[in-house]
Design a protein around this motif. Structure first.
Motif, PDB file in Angstrom:
ATOM      1  N   GLY A 107       0.804  -1.214   0.000  1.00  0.00           N
ATOM      2  CA  GLY A 107       0.000   0.000   0.000  1.00  0.00           C
ATOM      3  C   GLY A 107       0.835   1.261   0.000  1.00  0.00           C
ATOM      4  O   GLY A 107       0.318   2.357  -0.182  1.00  0.00           O
ATOM      5  N   LEU A 108       2.144   1.121   0.191  1.00  0.00           N
ATOM      6  CA  LEU A 108       3.037   2.278   0.240  1.00  0.00           C
ATOM      7  C   LEU A 108       2.976   3.091  -1.054  1.00  0.00           C
ATOM      8  O   LEU A 108       2.863   4.323  -1.013  1.00  0.00           O
ATOM      9  CB  LEU A 108       4.475   1.830   0.507  1.00  0.00           C
ATOM     10  CG  LEU A 108       5.535   2.923   0.410  1.00  0.00           C
ATOM     11  CD1 LEU A 108       5.361   3.918   1.542  1.00  0.00           C
ATOM     12  CD2 LEU A 108       6.928   2.325   0.435  1.00  0.00           C
ATOM     13  N   THR A 109       3.051   2.438  -2.198  1.00  0.00           N
ATOM     14  CA  THR A 109       3.048   3.159  -3.475  1.00  0.00           C
ATOM     15  C   THR A 109       1.766   3.961  -3.640  1.00  0.00           C
ATOM     16  O   THR A 109       1.812   5.165  -3.928  1.00  0.00           O
ATOM     17  CB  THR A 109       3.233   2.185  -4.658  1.00  0.00           C
ATOM     18  OG1 THR A 109       4.483   1.509  -4.511  1.00  0.00           O
ATOM     19  CG2 THR A 109       3.206   2.931  -5.990  1.00  0.00           C
ATOM     20  N   PHE A 110       0.605   3.334  -3.466  1.00  0.00           N
ATOM     21  CA  PHE A 110      -0.653   4.058  -3.637  1.00  0.00           C
ATOM     22  C   PHE A 110      -0.781   5.216  -2.651  1.00  0.00           C
ATOM     23  O   PHE A 110      -1.235   6.292  -3.011  1.00  0.00           O
ATOM     24  CB  PHE A 110      -1.845   3.116  -3.489  1.00  0.00           C
ATOM     25  CG  PHE A 110      -2.405   2.622  -4.803  1.00  0.00           C
ATOM     26  CD1 PHE A 110      -1.988   3.125  -6.016  1.00  0.00           C
ATOM     27  CD2 PHE A 110      -3.366   1.640  -4.808  1.00  0.00           C
ATOM     28  CE1 PHE A 110      -2.509   2.668  -7.211  1.00  0.00           C
ATOM     29  CE2 PHE A 110      -3.900   1.172  -5.994  1.00  0.00           C
ATOM     30  CZ  PHE A 110      -3.467   1.689  -7.203  1.00  0.00           C
ATOM     31  N   LYS A 135      -3.486  -7.453  -1.886  1.00  0.00           N
ATOM     32  CA  LYS A 135      -2.879  -8.392  -0.942  1.00  0.00           C
ATOM     33  C   LYS A 135      -3.333  -8.113   0.489  1.00  0.00           C
ATOM     34  O   LYS A 135      -3.559  -6.958   0.865  1.00  0.00           O
ATOM     35  CB  LYS A 135      -1.359  -8.346  -1.038  1.00  0.00           C
ATOM     36  CG  LYS A 135      -0.838  -8.951  -2.341  1.00  0.00           C
ATOM     37  CD  LYS A 135       0.647  -9.141  -2.286  1.00  0.00           C
ATOM     38  CE  LYS A 135       1.159  -9.846  -3.524  1.00  0.00           C
ATOM     39  NZ  LYS A 135       2.591 -10.138  -3.409  1.00  0.00           N
ATOM     40  N   GLY A 136      -3.422  -9.169   1.267  1.00  0.00           N
ATOM     41  CA  GLY A 136      -3.945  -9.104   2.618  1.00  0.00           C
ATOM     42  C   GLY A 136      -3.166  -8.230   3.576  1.00  0.00           C
ATOM     43  O   GLY A 136      -3.741  -7.675   4.505  1.00  0.00           O
ATOM     44  N   HIS A 137      -1.858  -8.098   3.378  1.00  0.00           N
ATOM     45  CA  HIS A 137      -1.076  -7.288   4.306  1.00  0.00           C
ATOM     46  C   HIS A 137      -1.022  -5.814   3.929  1.00  0.00           C
ATOM     47  O   HIS A 137      -0.343  -5.026   4.591  1.00  0.00           O
ATOM     48  CB  HIS A 137       0.337  -7.860   4.496  1.00  0.00           C
ATOM     49  CG  HIS A 137       1.162  -7.884   3.249  1.00  0.00           C
ATOM     50  ND1 HIS A 137       2.158  -8.788   3.054  1.00  0.00           N
ATOM     51  CD2 HIS A 137       1.148  -7.129   2.126  1.00  0.00           C
ATOM     52  CE1 HIS A 137       2.722  -8.591   1.872  1.00  0.00           C
ATOM     53  NE2 HIS A 137       2.128  -7.589   1.308  1.00  0.00           N
ATOM     54  N   ALA A 138      -1.729  -5.419   2.892  1.00  0.00           N
ATOM     55  CA  ALA A 138      -1.727  -4.019   2.456  1.00  0.00           C
ATOM     56  C   ALA A 138      -2.334  -3.125   3.522  1.00  0.00           C
ATOM     57  O   ALA A 138      -3.297  -3.499   4.196  1.00  0.00           O
ATOM     58  CB  ALA A 138      -2.504  -3.878   1.147  1.00  0.00           C
ATOM     59  N   GLN A 139      -1.768  -1.947   3.655  1.00  0.00           N
ATOM     60  CA  GLN A 139      -2.244  -0.974   4.637  1.00  0.00           C
ATOM     61  C   GLN A 139      -3.424  -0.149   4.136  1.00  0.00           C
ATOM     62  O   GLN A 139      -4.022   0.593   4.908  1.00  0.00           O
ATOM     63  CB  GLN A 139      -1.095  -0.037   5.033  1.00  0.00           C
ATOM     64  CG  GLN A 139       0.088  -0.765   5.629  1.00  0.00           C
ATOM     65  CD  GLN A 139      -0.280  -1.473   6.929  1.00  0.00           C
ATOM     66  OE1 GLN A 139      -0.860  -0.896   7.814  1.00  0.00           O
ATOM     67  NE2 GLN A 139       0.056  -2.749   7.014  1.00  0.00           N
TER      68      GLN A 139
END
Length: 184
Positions: A107-110, A135-139
């Motif tokens: 989620g860092l890029t978005f 992905k499940g670990h995305a923030q």
């Protein structure tokens, strides 16, 4: 070409599956009823996704280069680089924008691109996100996604074969039948 079976650790995707996911994403956006003015895709992973949706929805396509997966043949995430400029087919980046990539991993890029766009392009009135895989670990959660992957597998996309192919290898690669001169 036969792919290995997918597992919780590895998701193998054929060209046919890949194109089907893009079409399903386009349908999901359409069925949401949201009308947008432009598409901005993140290069490199979102370029194919953005190109297809730009054609289907007949809206201008912008491209923003970002890079974080450079180490270990593209398998280790490093520092995120965001290009200074956006290339867009018509006008400037403004209005309602659909931001596309192939996946949301951490989620860092978005998150960083979202903040960057709103800071650099005050004419953007609304920004929504779309991906093939979340992905499940995305923030963060994208506004549109086709598949949620709770086990966070490594996604083996069909174009990754080109990551290790060099020009001098093309003739023998084609001759061996690994690819035809006109892939489907």
């Amino acid at each position: 070409m036969n792919l290995p079976p997918s597992t919780d650790r590895d998701l193998w995707v054929s060209w046919e599956q890949y194109h089907g996911l893009i079409e399903r994403l386009a349908l999901q956006v359409h069925e949401s009823g949201w009308v947008f003015d432009k598409i901005l895709c993140l290069a490199r992973g979102g370029v194919r996704v953005g190109d297809v949706l730009s054609r289907i929805f007949d809206v201008p396509l912008g491209i923003l280069a970002t890079s974080s997966y450079r180490e270990a043949a593209g398998t280790v995430q490093g520092q995120l680089d965001i290009a200074q400029f956006i290339t867009i087919t018509r006008g400037t980046l403004d209005g309602r924008v659909l931001l596309l990539d192939d996946m949301v991993d951490t989620g860092l890029t978005f998150s960083r691109v979202h903040d960057h766009l709103l800071r650099q392009f005050p004419g953007v009135t609304e920004l929504r996100t779309g991906v093939l895989w979340w992905k499940g670990h995305a923030q963060i959660q994208p506004d549109y996604y086709v598949e949620q992957l709770p086990t966070n597998p490594w996604i083996h996309q069909p174009f990754e074969d080109y990551d290790s192919l060099r020009p001098h290898q093309l003739e023998s690669w084609i001759r061996k039948g690994l690819r035809t001169a006109h892939p489907k």
